[in-house]
Write a protein that holds these residues in place. Structure first.
Motif, PDB file in Angstrom:
ATOM      1  N   PRO A 183      47.214  46.711 -49.922  1.00 33.65           N
ATOM      2  CA  PRO A 183      46.146  47.570 -50.456  1.00 33.65           C
ATOM      3  C   PRO A 183      46.622  48.970 -50.822  1.00 33.65           C
ATOM      4  CG  PRO A 183      45.522  46.550 -48.354  1.00 33.65           C
ATOM      5  CD  PRO A 183      46.986  46.357 -48.520  1.00 33.65           C
ATOM      6  N   TYR A 184      47.776  49.381 -50.288  1.00 35.77           N
ATOM      7  CA  TYR A 184      48.245  50.749 -50.527  1.00 35.77           C
ATOM      8  C   TYR A 184      49.722  50.743 -50.906  1.00 35.77           C
ATOM      9  CZ  TYR A 184      43.900  52.232 -48.322  1.00 35.77           C
ATOM     10  OH  TYR A 184      42.567  52.428 -48.022  1.00 35.77           O
ATOM     11  N   LEU A 185      50.033  50.171 -52.065  1.00 38.57           N
ATOM     12  CA  LEU A 185      51.400  50.211 -52.556  1.00 38.57           C
ATOM     13  C   LEU A 185      51.613  51.565 -53.228  1.00 38.57           C
ATOM     14  CD1 LEU A 185      54.125  48.835 -53.090  1.00 38.57           C
ATOM     15  CD2 LEU A 185      53.159  47.991 -55.239  1.00 38.57           C
ATOM     16  N   GLU A 186      52.502  52.354 -52.655  1.00 43.43           N
ATOM     17  CA  GLU A 186      52.709  53.709 -53.155  1.00 43.43           C
ATOM     18  C   GLU A 186      53.348  53.684 -54.541  1.00 43.43           C
ATOM     19  OE1 GLU A 186      55.020  57.846 -51.854  1.00 43.43           O
ATOM     20  OE2 GLU A 186      55.172  56.041 -50.619  1.00 43.43           O
ATOM     21  N   SER A 187      52.796  54.493 -55.429  1.00 43.87           N
ATOM     22  CA  SER A 187      53.347  54.628 -56.776  1.00 43.87           C
ATOM     23  C   SER A 187      54.470  55.659 -56.749  1.00 43.87           C
ATOM     24  CB  SER A 187      52.252  55.076 -57.746  1.00 43.87           C
ATOM     25  OG  SER A 187      52.805  55.364 -59.011  1.00 43.87           O
ATOM     26  N   LYS A 188      55.614  55.287 -57.283  1.00 45.43           N
ATOM     27  CA  LYS A 188      56.763  56.200 -57.305  1.00 45.43           C
ATOM     28  C   LYS A 188      56.583  57.220 -58.431  1.00 45.43           C
ATOM     29  CE  LYS A 188      58.838  53.756 -54.118  1.00 45.43           C
ATOM     30  NZ  LYS A 188      58.986  54.240 -52.745  1.00 45.43           N
ATOM     31  N   PRO A 189      56.768  58.510 -58.154  1.00 44.52           N
ATOM     32  CA  PRO A 189      56.500  59.528 -59.178  1.00 44.52           C
ATOM     33  C   PRO A 189      57.455  59.501 -60.364  1.00 44.52           C
ATOM     34  CG  PRO A 189      57.441  60.517 -57.195  1.00 44.52           C
ATOM     35  CD  PRO A 189      57.141  59.094 -56.855  1.00 44.52           C
ATOM     36  N   LYS A 190      58.724  59.120 -60.133  1.00 42.75           N
ATOM     37  CA  LYS A 190      59.707  59.196 -61.219  1.00 42.75           C
ATOM     38  C   LYS A 190      60.446  57.890 -61.452  1.00 42.75           C
ATOM     39  CE  LYS A 190      60.470  64.152 -60.669  1.00 42.75           C
ATOM     40  NZ  LYS A 190      61.471  65.231 -60.429  1.00 42.75           N
ATOM     41  N   GLU A 191      59.950  56.809 -60.863  1.00 47.81           N
ATOM     42  CA  GLU A 191      60.631  55.531 -61.030  1.00 47.81           C
ATOM     43  C   GLU A 191      59.617  54.397 -60.958  1.00 47.81           C
ATOM     44  OE1 GLU A 191      62.659  54.280 -57.165  1.00 47.81           O
ATOM     45  OE2 GLU A 191      62.642  56.470 -56.994  1.00 47.81           O
ATOM     46  N   PRO A 192      59.965  53.218 -61.437  1.00 54.18           N
ATOM     47  CA  PRO A 192      59.035  52.088 -61.374  1.00 54.18           C
ATOM     48  C   PRO A 192      58.692  51.720 -59.932  1.00 54.18           C
ATOM     49  CG  PRO A 192      60.865  51.630 -62.867  1.00 54.18           C
ATOM     50  CD  PRO A 192      61.223  52.869 -62.115  1.00 54.18           C
ATOM     51  N   THR A 193      57.515  51.183 -59.751  1.00 47.33           N
ATOM     52  CA  THR A 193      57.074  50.695 -58.448  1.00 47.33           C
ATOM     53  C   THR A 193      57.424  49.210 -58.357  1.00 47.33           C
ATOM     54  OG1 THR A 193      55.276  52.298 -58.419  1.00 47.33           O
ATOM     55  CG2 THR A 193      55.088  50.406 -56.938  1.00 47.33           C
ATOM     56  N   ILE A 194      58.190  48.835 -57.350  1.00 47.59           N
ATOM     57  CA  ILE A 194      58.693  47.456 -57.236  1.00 47.59           C
ATOM     58  C   ILE A 194      57.741  46.611 -56.385  1.00 47.59           C
ATOM     59  CG2 ILE A 194      60.612  46.019 -56.440  1.00 47.59           C
ATOM     60  CD1 ILE A 194      62.443  48.447 -56.882  1.00 47.59           C
TER      61      ILE A 194
END
Length: 802
Positions: free
Chosen positions: A758-769
């Motif tokens: 439910p809370y996959l952190e979004s990366k500010p400068k890179e793709p979210t894996i």
């Protein structure tokens, strides 16, 4: 004509001046008061899957909206599980962060096969009708139950008919919506026709149903004649409904929702041309459109949609006395849903059993986190019938039963069916006559600030008036925290804004006074509470029948039962692996501690180490360290002789060392166990010995760093300890199921939920894996991704990856 448009974010268009104004503005004033003081929350529960087996864990994410944006009103969500008889089985409370929360429910293993209901609500929602609580039916299967669930396809259905805007007038071609309802399933294929009651053999208009909810037709009535609607489904079930009586005069409002504008026409019959009318348009209880009309000329009016949000527009026509003469709901831009879409890159899929899969969500700096769910597409999708979009835009604001509302926001949606549905509905959030008469909801429950407690302090049985109290909290992994509070004249105080799971222990002390611990008492009562369910549970589309020994179990349930068994085996393996890992980790930590504290002279191949930093916490309960060692090392004997301790090994005396300096036993026995980091029992000769061949007991004290400085975490003995209950703890979902190779030995993997975060952190400068593991036979994957950007615009993705 005078048109004014709200300056709220919903719409912002120019003001057009007209030659007259309405003398009364009760409707606008009442609406403004309602909008400002009575915001409306609604909840969508996204479940980890649709069907469950008794004994499984159910995970969910709750989305709470204030209108069409994530709510900031409530910070707690209450979730309850009920059976068919409205008996509560489970209740939970979880925190909401920016309108979003997550949690889990463990379904009891002895639940009988049946439909159960999950209820979700906030405290603020308790001020309004329980009809707006989220109540989600779930099917729970149990092959050992004597009865089994089947779809209820034999329940009768009923039909109602609604003229557009609520008026049916002589000579005016009028659109009608036909609405089907049933305690079971409504028919998929059905049709109808209109006849005069006096001449039932002649069909005036015939039509086919648009879906399992609605159908529509149009025709022009003649005053003095009576009409009836005959409806028949493909199984031969038939119903006749009498149409409303044809009025000889009145006003009819006809609406079309087009991509560029909401267009409407007013048509009248036998009305005074000097009459003045006011048209008010609201979205989410906000005024977005107002028009004053003095001449009914069948002119087409337009409300541009370029600055409107998707949602239900409520158009109401008032006469000069502010009586409602026509009303109509329509959906804004059903042809073009305003949704953000994620960009998936580096998609790597494998169909090999238990193999790894992954994709990247391209960087979007405006989104901080996502909900990501991945399921085996062979299992039923929990968002198929009522999804986040249909709750947000439709069912969250309407109280009638709508079959499969998610269809109205799918790729292949039928916008005509949605429009017919809204002709048959009325806006449920407020009633114009009620609020214009000055009757508004009674606010009994205020929004809470996370967990809040009301407290009262007494001293010698009387209120501790205007006193200062030190609350001393034992925070997990954070040591002791202090909080100074002040009581009022009655000794009352409030604790709010608490966020913790399970329970939290704390003690209290009246500030500035040394009093007997029994002279001061502090009592606590939660300022939040679960609310009783006042409304009835909805009807389900299932019924129970007797189970026969020859009945076959549905494939999805068979898989779930097999998977539950496998997961139990896997959890046992995981527990064992975790124990081994912990033991190995402790061994490594003990080895590190030994290297840091002892010199090469005090190391031996025949030594036993007691690590009091990383394990052996039970030593703290011993009177002294020598007492603790008694009976823990083979051959070691510790005795008291003449008030002094002696230690022997195989009958020979042993030496004592404190931080590698020789001492007598008396010095060792007087050291507090809490000051000791490590004890080493060395048998036989070793380099640091003073010639003794029977070995030694070496004590090493704590010195900060790895060993940890000595911190006394005990509280003063004159303080009373109390525990407060916190949020329920969510059962963690294991996304890394095969990170450990040994876990692959489970006999079969039939998981339907392959990934849940439910809370996959979004990366500010890179793709979210996003990375997950296959079950044994998945061929394609249902992927859901949900997020909100900094403007609260919704990102919604619900697709199949193949």
């Amino acid at each position: 004509m005078n048109i004014t448009l709200s300056q709220k974010p919903l719409i912002a268009l120019s003001l057009i001046v007209a030659p007259f104004y309405f003398s009364q503005n009760k409707a606008e004033e009442a609406l403004k008061k309602f909008e400002e003081n009575y915001p409306q929350e609604k909840i969508h529960l996204l479940l980890s899957k649709k069907n469950y087996v008794a004994g499984e864990n159910l995970w969910f994410t709750s989305f709470v909206f204030d209108g069409y944006s994530p709510s900031t009103i409530s910070t707690n969500v209450f979730v309850e599980l009920y059976d068919q008889n409205k008996k509560q089985i489970s209740k939970k409370i979880y925190p909401l962060i920016n309108g979003k929360g997550s949690g889990s429910i463990s379904l009891p293993a002895d639940l009988k096969e049946n439909v159960y209901y999950i209820r979700a609500y906030t405290t603020w929602m308790g001020n309004f009708s329980d009809d707006f609580n989220e109540i989600t039916p779930i099917t729970v299967y149990n092959p050992s139950s004597s009865e089994k669930l089947i779809k209820n396809t034999s329940a009768p259905w009923v039909a109602t008919v609604s003229p557009e805007s609520g008026t049916f007038i002589d000579g005016i071609n009028t659109k009608f919506a036909v609405r089907l309802q049933s305690k079971g399933e409504t028919p998929t294929n059905w049709n109808g026709f209109i006849t005069e009651i006096q001449n039932p053999q002649t069909k005036l208009v015939a039509f086919k149903g648009l879906d399992q909810n609605t159908g529509s037709f149009s025709f022009t009535p003649i005053a003095g004649k009576k009409y009836q609607l005959t409806i028949e489904d493909d199984k031969g079930a038939k119903q006749i409904v009498t149409l409303p009586e044809v009025a000889s005069s009145g006003l009819n409002l006809q609406v079309q929702s087009q991509s560029d504008a909401i267009k409407f026409v007013l048509k009248g019959k036998n009305i005074n041309q000097n009459n003045k009318y006011k048209i008010i348009g609201t979205i989410n209880n906000q005024l977005v459109y107002k028009a004053n009309v003095s001449n009914i000329s069948e002119k087409t009016y337009s409300i541009p949609t370029n600055q409107l949000v998707n949602g239900i527009l409520n158009l109401t026509v008032f006469d000069e006395s502010e009586n409602i003469v026509a009303q109509r709901l329509c959906f804004v831009q059903p042809q073009s849903l305003k949704l953000k879409q994620p960009s998936l890159k580096a998609i790597s899929l494998s169909l090999k059993p238990r193999d790894s899969n992954s994709f990247n969500i391209n960087n979007d700096s405006s989104i901080s986190s996502y909900l990501v769910s991945i399921t085996d597409n062979e299992s039923e999708n929990p968002e198929n019938e009522n999804n986040l979009l249909s709750t947000l835009w439709l069912t969250g604001d309407l109280t009638s039963k709508i079959y499969n509302p998610a269809q109205y926001f799918s790729k292949n949606r039928n916008t005509d069916a949605l429009d017919a549905l809204l002709i048959s509905e009325k806006w449920s959030r407020f009633n114009w006559q009620t609020i214009m008469s000055g009757t508004f909801p009674v606010i009994k429950y205020k929004p809470e600030n996370f967990l809040s407690y009301k407290g009262k302090a007494t001293k010698l049985g009387k209120p501790a008036s205007e006193a200062e109290i030190n609350l001393i909290f034992k925070m997990p992994d954070q040591g002791i925290k202090y909080n100074l509070i002040k009581t009022d004249k009655e000794g009352m105080f409030t604790l709010s804004g608490l966020i913790f799971e399970d329970s939290m222990a704390f003690s209290y002390q009246l500030n500035g006074e040394k009093t007997n611990k029994n002279s001061v008492q502090v009592y606590f009562q939660p300022a939040f509470s679960f609310l009783p369910l006042r409304s009835n549970l909805p009807f389900s589309n299932y019924t129970l029948v007797q189970r026969n020994s020859t009945d076959t179990i549905p494939i999805e349930i068979e898989r779930a039962v097999a998977n539950k068994s496998s997961q139990t085996s896997l959890r046992e393996k995981e527990t064992l692996i975790e124990e081994v890992k912990v033991k190995a980790q402790k061994k490594d930590l003990t080895k590190k501690l030994n290297n840091e504290l002892s010199s090469p002279l005090f190391r031996s191949g025949n030594e036993t180490i007691f690590d009091l930093v990383n394990e052996n916490q039970s030593a703290q309960g011993s009177q002294n360290i020598l007492q603790y060692l008694q009976g823990r090392v083979a051959g070691l004997q510790i005795q008291m002789q003449g008030g002094n301790y002696t230690a022997t090994h195989r009958g020979g005396p042993m030496e004592f060392f404190l931080d590698e300096m020789r001492v007598d036993a008396g010095q060792i026995s007087n050291i507090s166990v809490s000051n000791i980091a490590m004890v080493k029992v060395i048998k036989g000769n070793f380099a640091g010995s003073f010639g003794g061949g029977n070995g030694a007991i070496a004590i090493y004290t704590r010195r900060g760093g790895t060993t940890g400085s000595v911190v006394d975490t005990t509280l003063p003995s004159n303080l009373t300890e109390i525990k407060l209950n916190g949020y329920d703890k969510e059962i963690p979902f294991n996304n890394g199921i095969y990170d450990e190779e040994s876990a692959r030995s489970v006999p079969e993997d039939k998981r339907s939920i392959l990934y849940w975060n439910p809370y996959l952190e979004s990366k500010p400068k890179e793709p979210t894996i996003v990375q997950w593991y296959n079950n044994d036979d998945a061929k394609n994957f249902r992927v859901m991704i949900i997020g909100f950007d900094e403007n609260n615009d919704l990102l919604y993705y619900n697709e199949v990856l193949k």
